[in-house]
Design a protein around this motif. Structure first.
Motif, mmCIF file in Angstrom:
data_model
loop_
_atom_site.group_PDB
_atom_site.id
_atom_site.type_symbol
_atom_site.label_atom_id
_atom_site.label_comp_id
_atom_site.label_asym_id
_atom_site.label_seq_id
_atom_site.Cartn_x
_atom_site.Cartn_y
_atom_site.Cartn_z
ATOM 1 N N ALA B 584 0.517 -0.913 0.121
ATOM 2 C CA ALA B 584 0.142 -0.194 0.543
ATOM 3 C C ALA B 584 0.548 1.192 -0.021
ATOM 4 C CB ALA B 584 -0.923 -0.288 0.708
ATOM 5 N N SER B 587 -0.723 6.238 1.169
ATOM 6 C CA SER B 587 -2.296 6.742 0.771
ATOM 7 C C SER B 587 -2.123 7.608 -0.230
ATOM 8 C CB SER B 587 -3.387 6.484 1.648
ATOM 9 O OG SER B 587 -3.891 6.928 0.925
ATOM 10 N N TYR B 589 -4.958 9.291 -2.362
ATOM 11 C CA TYR B 589 -6.153 9.018 -3.435
ATOM 12 C C TYR B 589 -6.276 11.445 -2.892
ATOM 13 C CZ TYR B 589 -7.111 4.255 -2.641
ATOM 14 O OH TYR B 589 -6.692 3.680 -2.557
ATOM 15 N N PRO B 590 -5.829 11.737 -4.986
ATOM 16 C CA PRO B 590 -6.533 12.956 -4.072
ATOM 17 C C PRO B 590 -6.913 13.741 -4.095
ATOM 18 C CG PRO B 590 -5.505 11.992 -6.668
ATOM 19 C CD PRO B 590 -5.513 10.949 -5.430
ATOM 20 N N GLU B 591 -7.699 14.774 -4.039
ATOM 21 C CA GLU B 591 -8.851 15.421 -3.890
ATOM 22 C C GLU B 591 -8.297 16.788 -4.368
ATOM 23 O OE1 GLU B 591 -10.300 15.039 1.036
ATOM 24 O OE2 GLU B 591 -9.843 17.149 0.027
ATOM 25 N N ARG B 592 -9.776 17.071 -5.318
ATOM 26 C CA ARG B 592 -9.689 18.477 -6.244
ATOM 27 C C ARG B 592 -10.124 19.178 -5.506
ATOM 28 N NH1 ARG B 592 -10.028 16.337 -12.636
ATOM 29 N NH2 ARG B 592 -9.097 19.475 -13.240
ATOM 30 N N LEU B 608 -19.216 18.089 -0.263
ATOM 31 C CA LEU B 608 -19.716 16.508 -0.772
ATOM 32 C C LEU B 608 -18.831 15.707 -2.020
ATOM 33 C CD1 LEU B 608 -23.588 15.920 -1.529
ATOM 34 C CD2 LEU B 608 -21.972 16.369 -3.503
ATOM 35 N N ILE B 609 -18.430 14.481 -1.925
ATOM 36 C CA ILE B 609 -17.772 14.573 -2.975
ATOM 37 C C ILE B 609 -18.602 14.156 -4.187
ATOM 38 C CG2 ILE B 609 -15.990 12.163 -3.168
ATOM 39 C CD1 ILE B 609 -15.886 12.285 0.089
ATOM 40 N N GLY B 611 -16.810 12.629 -7.234
ATOM 41 C CA GLY B 611 -15.613 11.814 -7.882
ATOM 42 C C GLY B 611 -14.227 12.514 -7.253
ATOM 43 N N ALA B 612 -13.252 13.088 -7.626
ATOM 44 C CA ALA B 612 -12.339 13.465 -7.287
ATOM 45 C C ALA B 612 -12.632 14.646 -6.492
ATOM 46 C CB ALA B 612 -10.818 13.297 -7.889
ATOM 47 N N TRP B 613 -13.843 15.341 -7.076
ATOM 48 C CA TRP B 613 -14.328 16.807 -6.450
ATOM 49 C C TRP B 613 -14.041 17.141 -4.972
ATOM 50 C CZ3 TRP B 613 -11.729 21.114 -8.687
ATOM 51 C CH2 TRP B 613 -11.378 21.069 -10.669
ATOM 52 N N GLU B 827 -26.853 20.796 -3.084
ATOM 53 C CA GLU B 827 -28.236 20.293 -2.948
ATOM 54 C C GLU B 827 -29.558 21.382 -3.416
ATOM 55 O OE1 GLU B 827 -28.869 18.015 -2.014
ATOM 56 O OE2 GLU B 827 -27.534 16.365 -0.177
ATOM 57 N N ARG B 830 -30.036 20.930 -6.734
ATOM 58 C CA ARG B 830 -30.605 19.460 -7.688
ATOM 59 C C ARG B 830 -32.122 20.604 -7.336
ATOM 60 N NH1 ARG B 830 -26.584 15.408 -4.832
ATOM 61 N NH2 ARG B 830 -24.896 15.269 -6.429
ATOM 62 N N GLN B 843 -28.450 10.509 -12.223
ATOM 63 C CA GLN B 843 -29.457 10.015 -10.907
ATOM 64 C C GLN B 843 -30.548 10.202 -11.507
ATOM 65 O OE1 GLN B 843 -29.237 13.092 -8.198
ATOM 66 N NE2 GLN B 843 -31.618 12.929 -7.556
#
Lengths: 413, 972
Positions: B584, B587, B589-592, B608-609, B611-613, B827, B830, B843
């Motif tokens: 491993a 770790s 797991y990058p964030e955008r 809110l997640i 994808g990577a954003w 939200e 949406r 969705q």
């Protein structure tokens, strides 16, 4: 101690009744030629010989019995699919698995462990709820559960809000389970051989003689055999064998890797899966942790291992279950998956009159073994396509009637 | 033996006798020297049992002293299944044994072994399932509770592990005499060499084995080679480094410390050596019985006397070397039992004879005798070999507390097999041999069956030069490789002696006896792979290191095939068990984050997640989602709101064929789209399924700026590239998602706010109508301004170069204050778009949604000669729909709001599902969209939704949109 074992132990010489026929010559003609001696091929032979009285059957296996994807899959049995077609099919398969040991007189070691699939996004929760609602409606036990219930089921999960992808909810599939994958094919082959089916290992099909839309004969490395009909059950090689019959199957073939640790004392009951991280983990009844994930990113027919996949599986597994970090990997391997565009199998009739397809088993073949045997045997014996597999016909790809299953496969297994 | 009583130097190569340490095993305190392994320190103190075996709970101790067997697995805190024989002991370490009940010396589960005849291979397949249900209720839990060895720490969190890349001309795996010679030869020819060895010392067998001649012959050879290697500038040495896997194109995984090195080598020379094998006789697993090389390692590495009185069982001259080493260490050697009927005399055997040791030829150990507690060997029964694998009826009992076994070797073939090499069997020498090595891989030393020191070194040099040639660094002819001679014959052909009472273990990991292997073949499992699967032979922690050879021989014999025909099972990586944490690493797991990310956090957004954003879901307290969403939405309807849309994909299509590309890739028409106009763009796949949507803005005759969904942009971009690889249109396609960031300012007052910051674009409705696009400046920033209406109000999407994002946000919020501007989250967006009847791809669609089903028929240009998905869409439209996305309202104010994905029913039949559902603050009721059967889709009809806990809720189908059906607001 069970009676059977006392009998073995007390008998002077080992009661050597062979489970499968020994090596012998191929006959000139068989009513049914099954290409592929994996779980599916053996199951088809079993149900043909036991329930339809069709006994002049041969299973041709290029390697050893159950040595392809039957040996390489991670023995996940579940029915929490998304579509009505899929759920009913795998539900009936799961039901058969439960009774298989007693059906065979051979213990396949079915265990109802349950399966927990983790949601890390609100989109995943929606898709899980969809699966749960469809499952429940069709009599399969699935439920979207919250964090407290998740914690209770698998206390070792990384429940931190600060995880890169925090766990938000889960799909709990209480019916899910596992069995000894090898025992399934052995049980089927044993039962079939007892009823007169011939198993020929190390026998490779090299071509088919086709005349006016029928297969007349099957050519093998050990000679030609005449046939009543032929069924192909060669997951991982479906396109290649299909091509011998002149059939182009809409399949792309990818390796699917998995790995296993040393044995440890049991701590993890359910199978845990995280589609977000592309990983799933279960502890076998021997105590090993089996870790798998998604298919390789590019098509290939090679079962080599890659370091990249091992690294990514390890990293993903530790994100979900950090305690795995201390464990030691023993082995990494690969199976070959025939992926269809709609993540569903291709079963039933083919453009040839006496050639049947049992193909496109992607990552969902093992769990379908019993139901596939039942339905394909019925088709071959009665010439009628059972309702359960009608939606899986090859025709659907020509008619744009694909199955809407994409949401429930991939890393969930 | 206390630490002070160890053997004198030069024994104890690994010990630092200046540092005494103390540790615990079970409940007792032990002393050790720094450098001791757990097992050596315990052995020195007379503790020979390390753990109990997997199935029969038999006591097990040292077998290989090389980290190759499961006998040595012990438990450390947070580190189960640790190899005691190679893991250095550290001060205050707490070690416990594994897999026993009660005490290690008196295991309450040891009775299981007495019933082994009732548990032949595969016994669990044959029983435990009658009557129905008994397996799951009774037997499975019992068997499962017995499974496994070590105990895991469920609270474990991993320490620091990382990775490093390395590159070399030549990687030499194994630093024994062959590896050292190969490394020198390659380095002398100018190659860079990475020399990898798992041990703490370089030298391989030279660190423990006995060569003919002077007692220190091996040490002197070693000193020569090691000093030359140490002095060579081209050689990098990695000790205590395990090369655990070969992957395609000489990509090696090497583990050292807490780091995984990923090594790309142009040439690999495998000098991995060979592994000594146990002989197979009754009770061959008792503590006190070990490989000859294990006894030598105990002496030479750790200065531990492995026993007081020994019997050496051998099939080669190496056993005599073991006997000599034992004598030198002060062990009485009661006998050397040589299985060969007429062994060829050599220097070592003559030396033994000279020292008066009894040599019994043509004989074998028929049985080892345990002490009263069954915990250690006290004698062996030696009998003449009457035929292959058979012993005479009578023999002689020789007391001993140590048995050393030297019946032969198996090459360490694992890495070579990872690379596609095949294992064959040479009947003449009774050895596994290797063939079919791939290009750029070489081997030398005992892995090839070479054992005489001089030839081993010569073969190493040969391999080094072959690597140089392959590298193009040498064009010299190389001398031919040395060939194996008689003295390289080290394997006795059949060191397998069945006993009527069994317990002759073939596989120690899995407690498998000769009988178990034979049972498998009798049951019909004859292929070696089936034998493995049926009996589990070779599946344990040592992966068949000590069982593959014997199993192949027994199966061959039982099935009337040759060993070569029988073969071995596949060796797969890793070579040695490796931690998951090593693989491993850190770790990643990058964030955008968008350019405005910090502003969202400052405004109290819940993220809110996507994808990577990370995107703002809503602004407010965690539990206040519904209230915040309603407040934000109302503010958009009444005043003006600002939402971050930076995560939307952006693709630029540029060139003379830009319009043509869009025309083909999207379902709508773009050929005649005017410059300065936007158009909704739907993408379908070849199955006619809607997979993405966005807005195509024509900025120039030859330039489109196309947006895509956050999650879909990468796929859209790839798809464009893939298709255009076929079409070869004259366009450039660029994914500019991270180049631009953007906001959507929406609401009746948005024009007024924007006007304050944008002076070079005429924002009037006439000059800049709905679905227009303009380039200009906002807050002095160059911007692309699109007048689009996802949320159903007057609004502008403003896209600016991404580094201006935060500034743009600040300025809009600043000038917007007097207009009541508030940020709104995903939200609220949406909800607003639902009120307006807009779908969200993914969705409100799924993997099989055709345009007509989701009311996007209008966005499909049916007259176009071609677009992706055209044929499928035509076909499906001809056939008629099987479902339709429809709007619904719940009129019963007391009914619970259905959740997304709740089913729509027609009687008992599932006809669809809810895809979006909210309580609309603007409209004051529950609204939603759902897939329903076509016959249910008529506005005014009623459908049933199976809501939470199965409660059925009536919903009325209504025409979409719910809000502003005449589009007055977005077009104002």
């Amino acid at each position: 101690m069970p009676h059977a074992l006392i009998k073995y132990g007390l008998s002077r010489s080992y009661p050597g009744h062979r489970h499968f026929n020994s090596r012998k010559e191929l006959k000139d003609h068989y009513d049914v030629v099954i290409i592929g001696g994996g779980g599916h091929g053996a199951a088809i032979a079993y149900y043909l010989s036991k329930y339809h009285g069709v006994k002049n059957v041969v299973i041709l296996e290029k390697g050893y019995l159950g040595g392809g994807n039957t040996a390489r899959n991670t023995a996940v049995i579940r029915a929490n699919y998304l579509t009505e077609e899929g759920v009913c099919f795998y539900r009936d398969s799961l039901k058969l698995f439960r009774g298989l040991s007693n059906e065979f007189g051979y213990n396949i070691m079915w265990e109802n462990r349950g399966q927990l699939t983790l949601a890390h996004t609100d989109a995943a929760i929606r898709s899980f709820r969809w699966r749960a609602e469809v499952n429940k409606h069709l009599g399969v036990r699935s439920e979207v559960i919250g964090l407290d219930e998740i914690r209770e089921l698998v206390p070792m999960l990384n429940m931190s809000e600060h995880a890169r992808f925090p766990i938000l909810a889960g799909l709990w599939h209480a019916d899910g389970g596992t069995a000894r994958h090898d025992a399934v094919v052995w049980g089927y082959a044993k039962g079939a051989c007892e009823r007169g089916v011939e198993l020929h290992q190390l026998t490779t099909v090299t071509g088919l003689d086709i005349e006016s839309g029928r297969v007349k004969a099957v050519n093998t490395n050990r000679g030609k055999i005449q046939c009543g009909c032929v069924v192909q059950a060669v997951a991982g090689n479906s396109s290649v064998v299909g091509r011998m019959a002149g059939i182009h199957l809409p399949i792309h073939t990818f390796p699917l890797q998995a790995m296993v640790t040393q044995p440890y004392k049991p701590v993890l009951g359910p199978l845990v899966s995280s589609p977000q991280y592309h990983v799933y983990v279960q502890q076998t009844s021997r105590g090993e942790f089996v870790i798998g994930g998604g298919s390789d990113p590019y098509p290939l027919y090679n079962t080599r291992s890659t370091l990249e996949m091992k690294e990514s599986l390890a990293a993903a597994a530790m994100e979900v279950l950090p305690f795995l970090g201390q464990m030691r990997l023993l082995r990494q391997w690969a199976g070959i998956t025939d992926m269809t565009p709609d993540y569903s199998p291709i079963m039933g009739l083919s453009p040839l009159e006496n050639y049947y397809l049992d193909a496109g088993w992607g990552t969902w073949g093992f769990k379908a073994t019993p139901i596939c045997g039942v339905t394909m045997a019925e088709l071959i014996a009665t010439q009628r396509v059972p309702d359960l597999i009608k939606p899986f016909s090859l025709d659907r790809f020509y008619q744009f009637r694909q199955i809407n299953e994409a949401g429930a496969t991939a890393a969930s297994h | 033996m206390s630490v002070e009583e160890r053997l004198p130097a030069p024994a104890g190569l690994l010990l630092d006798r200046s540092k005494k340490i103390s540790f615990r095993f079970q409940d007792k305190q032990y002393e050790a020297w720094q450098g001791d392994s757990i097992a050596s320190a315990l052995a020195a103190s007379g503790q020979w049992i390390l753990s109990r075996s997997f199935k029969y709970h038999r006591p097990r101790g040292i077998l290989s002293m090389a980290g190759q067997d499961a006998n040595a697995l012990v438990q450390l805190p947070s580190d189960p299944n640790t190899l005691a024989d190679v893991t250095p002991v550290s001060d205050q370490l707490a070690v416990v044994a594994q897999n026993f009940k009660g005490s290690l010396e008196h295991d309450k589960h040891a009775w299981i072994g007495r019933f082994s005849r009732f548990m032949p291979a595969g016994f669990y397949y044959k029983a435990f399932f009658r009557p129905k249900g008994v397996w799951e209720k009774i037997w499975a839990p019992i068997i499962r509770s017995r499974a496994g060895l070590g105990v895991v720490d469920t609270n474990y969190t991993s320490g620091y592990f990382d990775k490093q890349y390395a590159f070399t001309d030549v990687a030499v795996i194994g630093a024994g005499p062959a590896g050292l010679s190969a490394a020198l030869a390659a380095a002398n020819g100018g190659a860079s060499v990475l020399l990898v060895d798992e041990n703490r010392l370089l030298g391989g067998s030279l660190t423990y084995a006995r060569l003919a001649g002077a007692a220190d012959a091996a040490a002197r050879h070693r000193e020569q080679l090691v000093s030359a290697v140490g002095a060579h500038a081209n050689i990098t040495v990695m000790c205590e480094s395990m090369c655990n896997g070969w992957f395609t194109d000489n990509w090696l995984a090497v583990i050292k410390g807490s780091r995984l090195y990923k090594v790309r080598a142009k040439e690999v020379i495998v000098c991995s050596g060979s592994m000594e094998q146990p002989a197979i006789f009754r009770n061959n697993d008792l503590p006190g019985i070990m490989l000859g090389s294990a006894a030598q390692r105990l002496i030479k590495w750790y200065a531990v006397r492995p026993g007081r009185q020994a019997v050496v069982l051998t099939g080669n001259s190496h056993g005599y070397g073991v006997a000599l080493d034992l004598l030198d260490a002060g062990v009485r050697v009661a006998a050397v039992v040589d299985m060969r009927a007429e062994p060829t005399a050599d220097a070592l055997s003559r030396a033994i004879a000279d020292r008066g040791v009894r040599i019994i030829t043509g004989s074998a150990i028929y049985e080892a005798v345990p002490d009263a507690s069954k915990n250690h060997v006290v004698a062996v029964e030696v009998r003449g070999i009457s035929a292959r694998g058979r012993c005479a009826d009578h023999g002689e009992r020789i007391p001993c507390d140590l048995v050393c076994m030297s019946p032969g070797y198996t090459p360490a073939y694992q890495l070579i097999c990872h690379a596609g090499g095949r294992v064959a069997y040479d009947d003449a020498t009774s050895m596994f041999t290797l063939e079919g090595l791939p290009q750029h891989m070489h081997m030398a030393g005992s892995v090839t069956g070479m054992y005489v020191h001089e030839s081993v070194c010569a073969e190493g040099r040969y391999a080094g030069r072959a690597a140089l040639q392959s590298l193009g660094l040498s064009t010299e002819d190389i001398e031919p490789a040395p060939v194996r001679g008689l003295s390289d014959r080290v394997n006795f052909d059949w060191p397998i002696f069945a006993h009527p009472a069994g317990k002759e273990f073939v596989d120690f990991d899995e407690d498998l006896q000769i009988h178990d292997i034979i049972v498998s073949t009798l049951d019909g499992y004859e292929d070696i792979q089936l034998v493995k699967r049926y009996t589990t032979v070779g599946m344990g922690p040592s992966q068949g290191r000590h069982s593959a050879l014997a199993t192949a021989r027994i199966v061959a014999d039982a099935t009337g095939r040759t060993v070569a025909e029988t073969g071995v099972t596949t060796a797969r990586p890793p070579f040695a068990p490796e931690r998951i944490a090593h693989n491993a690493g850190r770790s990643f797991y990058p964030e955008r984050h968008s350019a405005m990310h910090h502003r969202h956090l400052e405004a109290g957004a819940q993220m809110l997640i996507a994808g990577a954003w990370l995107r703002p879901a809503f602004y407010g307290e965690k539990g206040q989602r519904d209230q915040c969403m309603a407040r934000e939405a109302l503010n958009v309807r009444q005043n003006v709101g600002l939402v971050d849309v930076s995560t939307l994909g952006g693709i630029e299509v540029r060139g003379p064929d830009a319009a043509e590309l869009l025309q083909r890739i999207y379902t709508f028409r773009f050929a005649k789209q005017a410059v300065g106009r936007c158009r909704y763009a739907v993408m379908a796949n070849e199955q006619g399924v809607v997979i993405d949507d966005g807005v195509a803005c024509r900025l120039h005759e030859q330039l489109y700026y196309v947006t895509a969904t956050t999650g879909g942009v990468d796929r859209v971009y790839q798809s464009m590239l893939r298709w255009n690889a076929q079409w070869r249109l004259n366009v450039d396609i660029a994914n500019v998602t991270s180049t631009w960031c953007g906001v959507n300012i929406a609401g009746p007052k948005s024009r007024e706010v924007l006007r304050r910051l944008c002076t070079d674009v005429d924002l009037s409705s006439q000059a800049f109508p709905y679905m227009g696009v303009q380039e200009g400046h906002v807050a002095e920033i160059p911007a692309r301004i699109m007048r689009v209406g996802f949320v159903g109000e007057l609004g502008y999407e403003i896209h600016v170069p991404q580094h201006y994002g935060e500034y743009l946000w600040d300025r809009l919020m600043e000038v917007g204050v007097e207009y009541g501007i508030q940020p709104f989250g995903i939200e609220a967006q949406r909800l607003l778009r639902l009120e307006k009847g807009h779908i969200i791809i993914g969705q409100d669609t799924d993997a099989m949604s055709f345009p007509a089903e989701v009311n996007l028929d209008w966005a499909v240009a049916k007259e176009k000669p071609f677009f992706v998905g055209n044929r499928a869409i035509q076909e499906v439209n001809t056939r008629g729909l099987t479902r339709k996305l429809a709007g619904f309202v719940i009129e019963d104010a007391n009914a619970p709001c259905p959740q997304e994905s709740h089913l729509v029913l027609d009687g008992d039949r599932m006809t669809g599902r809810v895809t979006s559902c909210y309580v609309s603050p603007t409209l004051g009721k529950t609204i939603g969209m759902a897939f329903v059967a076509p016959e249910q889709a008529q506005p005014g009809s009623t459908v049933t939704i199976k809501s939470t806990n199965g409660r059925l809720v009536e919903a009325k189908i209504v025409k979409l949109p719910f809000y502003d059906p005449d589009n007055k607001r977005q077009e104002m």
